[in-house]
Design an enzyme around this catalytic site. Structure first.
Site, mmCIF file in Angstrom:
data_model
loop_
_atom_site.group_PDB
_atom_site.id
_atom_site.type_symbol
_atom_site.label_atom_id
_atom_site.label_comp_id
_atom_site.label_asym_id
_atom_site.label_seq_id
_atom_site.Cartn_x
_atom_site.Cartn_y
_atom_site.Cartn_z
ATOM 1 N N LYS A 81 0.885 -1.188 0.000
ATOM 2 C CA LYS A 81 0.000 0.000 0.000
ATOM 3 C C LYS A 81 0.912 1.224 0.000
ATOM 4 C CE LYS A 81 -1.864 3.002 1.972
ATOM 5 N NZ LYS A 81 -1.594 4.407 1.590
ATOM 6 N N GLU A 98 9.348 1.648 11.235
ATOM 7 C CA GLU A 98 10.388 2.666 11.013
ATOM 8 C C GLU A 98 9.670 3.998 11.066
ATOM 9 O OE1 GLU A 98 13.433 1.856 10.838
ATOM 10 O OE2 GLU A 98 13.392 -0.256 10.317
ATOM 11 N N CYS A 149 13.648 11.002 7.095
ATOM 12 C CA CYS A 149 13.577 10.596 8.503
ATOM 13 C C CYS A 149 14.938 10.775 9.173
ATOM 14 C CB CYS A 149 13.126 9.152 8.604
ATOM 15 S SG CYS A 149 14.108 8.038 7.592
ATOM 16 N N GLU A 199 8.936 16.774 14.919
ATOM 17 C CA GLU A 199 9.512 16.578 13.584
ATOM 18 C C GLU A 199 8.905 17.628 12.648
ATOM 19 O OE1 GLU A 199 8.443 12.898 11.622
ATOM 20 O OE2 GLU A 199 10.502 12.622 10.960
HETATM 21 P P1 NAD Z 1 2.187 8.659 7.390
HETATM 22 O O1 NAD Z 1 2.309 7.939 8.682
HETATM 23 O O2 NAD Z 1 1.217 9.767 7.297
HETATM 24 O O3 NAD Z 1 1.786 7.650 6.225
HETATM 25 C C1 NAD Z 1 2.592 6.544 5.896
HETATM 26 C C2 NAD Z 1 1.735 5.481 5.246
HETATM 27 O O4 NAD Z 1 0.804 4.976 6.201
HETATM 28 C C3 NAD Z 1 0.904 5.980 4.063
HETATM 29 O O5 NAD Z 1 0.903 4.981 3.078
HETATM 30 C C4 NAD Z 1 -0.485 6.136 4.671
HETATM 31 O O6 NAD Z 1 -1.529 6.011 3.745
HETATM 32 C C5 NAD Z 1 -0.501 4.993 5.664
HETATM 33 N N1 NAD Z 1 -1.425 5.144 6.785
HETATM 34 C C6 NAD Z 1 -1.768 6.284 7.436
HETATM 35 N N2 NAD Z 1 -2.612 6.003 8.445
HETATM 36 C C7 NAD Z 1 -2.821 4.666 8.438
HETATM 37 C C8 NAD Z 1 -3.607 3.777 9.225
HETATM 38 N N3 NAD Z 1 -4.350 4.206 10.245
HETATM 39 N N4 NAD Z 1 -3.577 2.459 8.927
HETATM 40 C C9 NAD Z 1 -2.814 2.005 7.909
HETATM 41 N N5 NAD Z 1 -2.065 2.793 7.113
HETATM 42 C C10 NAD Z 1 -2.059 4.114 7.381
HETATM 43 O O7 NAD Z 1 3.664 9.117 7.023
HETATM 44 P P2 NAD Z 1 4.114 10.051 5.821
HETATM 45 O O8 NAD Z 1 3.671 11.441 6.138
HETATM 46 O O9 NAD Z 1 3.741 9.416 4.536
HETATM 47 O O10 NAD Z 1 5.721 9.950 5.921
HETATM 48 C C11 NAD Z 1 6.503 10.811 6.664
HETATM 49 C C12 NAD Z 1 6.887 10.166 7.978
HETATM 50 O O11 NAD Z 1 7.592 8.953 7.728
HETATM 51 C C13 NAD Z 1 7.848 11.015 8.795
HETATM 52 O O12 NAD Z 1 7.482 10.965 10.144
HETATM 53 C C14 NAD Z 1 9.196 10.328 8.596
HETATM 54 O O13 NAD Z 1 10.146 10.545 9.601
HETATM 55 C C15 NAD Z 1 8.765 8.903 8.523
HETATM 56 N N6 NAD Z 1 9.795 8.100 7.874
HETATM 57 C C16 NAD Z 1 10.542 7.238 8.646
HETATM 58 C C17 NAD Z 1 11.562 6.488 8.058
HETATM 59 C C18 NAD Z 1 12.390 5.548 8.889
HETATM 60 O O14 NAD Z 1 13.064 4.722 8.298
HETATM 61 N N7 NAD Z 1 12.378 5.637 10.198
HETATM 62 C C19 NAD Z 1 11.814 6.611 6.687
HETATM 63 C C20 NAD Z 1 11.029 7.490 5.941
HETATM 64 C C21 NAD Z 1 10.017 8.234 6.545
#
Ligand code: NAD
Length: 503
Positions: free
Chosen positions: A185, A261, A295, A396
């Protein structure tokens, strides 16, 4: 001219990829994929929900249980993974342009970072397929015990928008290498390179149902349905910390294995004895790469007080070299943020900084005048004299914003770096190896770089402490996550202690 990877769109819509076929949503629902640099529609995207997830899980389960995938050997899987990597590289320019169009990140980064790395994820795990070790132990009674790995079955992968193909393939490659079938997804803000991957998968000979890609949102949509589905044995998630917590709760009733992550609040600590020019240059890149939407971004700069004014000047010089503009221009080094809504959220942190006494915006802080005003652009921003307890340090920001704090002692620096809920990454700049080593021991983050930032070896453990993650990915760690472990024990009835040892 339309990117060739979108050439085959039916009704201008990027569809799901389920059981080897492009599939519309049962109810015909779609959402818009928008170019964040212009605000213009790129195309429509099928909006999936429980119906599409059910179909995808059923196809994945069949492919794993009955289909050819369950019968492949590691060597056969390695061949297919290698082909996927090769095919991504063969279409590197197209993938890079599509990723830049969809996410706003500069072509320089997608050409040299995201897309080659997506290909390398497959090549790397193709190689690991050939190097699986099953540890074996002999007990006092002469019996032998071997732990072997088996696939979990159907696994769910949920990925964010900041490194779309890079992170989707970081999960996809080990899941497939270990013999699982997958439902991916992708993030709703950047669905297009995952959509385009279906062509590569078909060309590489991935059997139908082994990889399914369902587009949609998170809550009350495809993401939540995937997490709750009883047929999905594990979820590998990368995204925000609050989303990780929601997914952990939603997956609990079906007892899924989970890997998280999550967010980060990385710092660059610059001690007075460091190579200041180099440290300032890399620390600026650490804060600004991908518009700060990484991240692992070094979004906090901690500088020893005696060199602070010099380092701030050096960072300002580095920032002045940044070229903001059209992400598809090969000269651009700072593109658009992922969307206007997110850019406005980042701006709200800058507004907050302006309201704090003593805090100074050294440069940036505005929407640049030189770019498309419908795009999600923001000047690279440097903010000094920021108090540790402020939102700017504790939350963040995920934009091109670098905060600066100063310290007098080693202990003060360590306490500042550890003084947030996050624990993903940190860079330490010093010429004193003992100090660097001691700092690496004291810092509570999953990754510590000495005199560097963002260097990686894919064999190593990747992940965060505290609210930055649960579990580790990378190399063998990913293969362990995507496996069931099984121990096979063989008795030795001829051994003189057979039957005499009970443990
Ligand atoms: P997000 O959490 O908003 O969304 C990530 C994914 O989760 C999307 O595909 C979204 O549709 C899905 N999602 C959202 N709510 C959900 C739910 N309730 N159930 C199932 N799926 C759900 O994150 P984002 O804004 O897309 O990405 C940015 C974030 O990701 C930042 O906090 C960043 O630090 C983090 N990030 C972490 C790493 C790491 O390796 N630690 C790497 C990249 C990004």
């Amino acid at each position: 001219m339309r990117n060739p990877l979108l050439g085959s769109l039916k009704s201008n819509t990027a569809l799901h990829f389920i059981n080897g076929e492009l599939t519309a949503s049962a109810n015909g629902a779609t959402f818009d994929s928008v170019n964040p640099a212009t605000g213009e529609l790129i195309c429509k995207v099928a909006l999936g929900g429980a119906v599409e997830i059910n179909a995808a899980v059923a196809a994945a389960d069949k492919a794993w249980r009955e289909g050819p995938w369950s019968k492949t050997t590691p060597s056969e899987r390695a061949t297919i993974l290698r082909r996927i990597g090769d095919e991504i590289l063969a279409r590197k320019q197209e993938f890079a342009e599509l990723e830049s169009l969809d996410s706003g990140k500069p072509l320089q980064e997608t050409m040299n970072g995201d897309i080659p790395r997506a290909a390398f994820n497959f090549h790397f795990y193709a190689d690991l397929c050939h190097h699986q070790v099953s540890p074996s132990f002999r007990s006092d009674d002469g019996s032998h015990h071997t732990t072997i790995r088996e696939p979990l079955g159907v696994v769910g992968l949920i990925t964010p928008w900041n490194l779309p193909l890079y992170l989707a393939t970081w999960k996809l490659a080990p899941a497939l290498a270990q013999g699982n079938s997958v439902v991916l997804k992708p993030a709703e803000l950047t669905p297009l390179t995952a959509y385009a991957l279906h062509e590569v998968l078909l060309k590489a000979g991935v059997p139908a149902g082994v990889v399914n890609i369902v587009q949609g949102f998170g809550p009350d949509s495809a993401g939540e349905a995937l997490v709750k589905h009883p047929g999905v044995k594990a979820i590998s998630f990368t995204g925000e910390t609050v989303t990780g917590a929601a997914i952990m709760a939603a997956g609990a009733p079906t007892l899924k294995k989970m890997s998280f992550e999550l967010g980060g609040k990385g710092a660059s600590i610059i001690f007075a004895d460091a190579d200041l020019e180099k440290a300032a240059k890399v620390a600026t890149r650490a804060a600004m790469r991908n518009q700060g939407q990484v991240c692992l971004a070094g979004s906090r700069l901690l500088v020893e007080e005696s060199v602070a004014s010099k380092v701030i000047e050096l960072v300002k010089q580095e920032i002045s070299k940044i070229k903001i503009g059209d992400p598809l221009d090969p000269e651009t080094t700072l593109g658009a943020l992922c969307g206007v809504e997110h850019r406005n959220k980042v701006l709200s942190f800058i507004d907050h900084a302006k309201s704090l006494a003593g805090v100074k915006i050294e440069c940036g802080g505005n929407v640049p005048a030189s770019v498309n005003q419908k795009g999600a652009f923001l000047e690279p921003t440097l903010i000094t004299n920021v108090p540790q307890e402020s939102r700017l340090i504790q939350e963040e920001i995920f934009g091109p914003v670098l905060t600066v704090q100063t310290f007098k002692t080693f202990d003060e620096a360590i306490s500042m770096v550890n003084g947030t809920k996050y624990g993903l990454s940190c860079s330490v700049w010093t010429k004193d190896i003992d100090k660097a080593n001691h700092a690496a021991n004291k810092i509570r983050t999953g990754l510590v770089w000495i005199n560097s930032w963002f260097i990686r070896n894919l064999h190593t453990a990747f992940g965060g402490m505290k609210h930055s993650g649960v579990g580790r990915e990378g190399g063998q760690y990913s293969l362990d996550f995507f496996s069931e472990m099984k121990t096979v024990s063989v008795a030795n009835p001829l051994h003189e202690r057979h039957g005499l040892v009970w443990i």
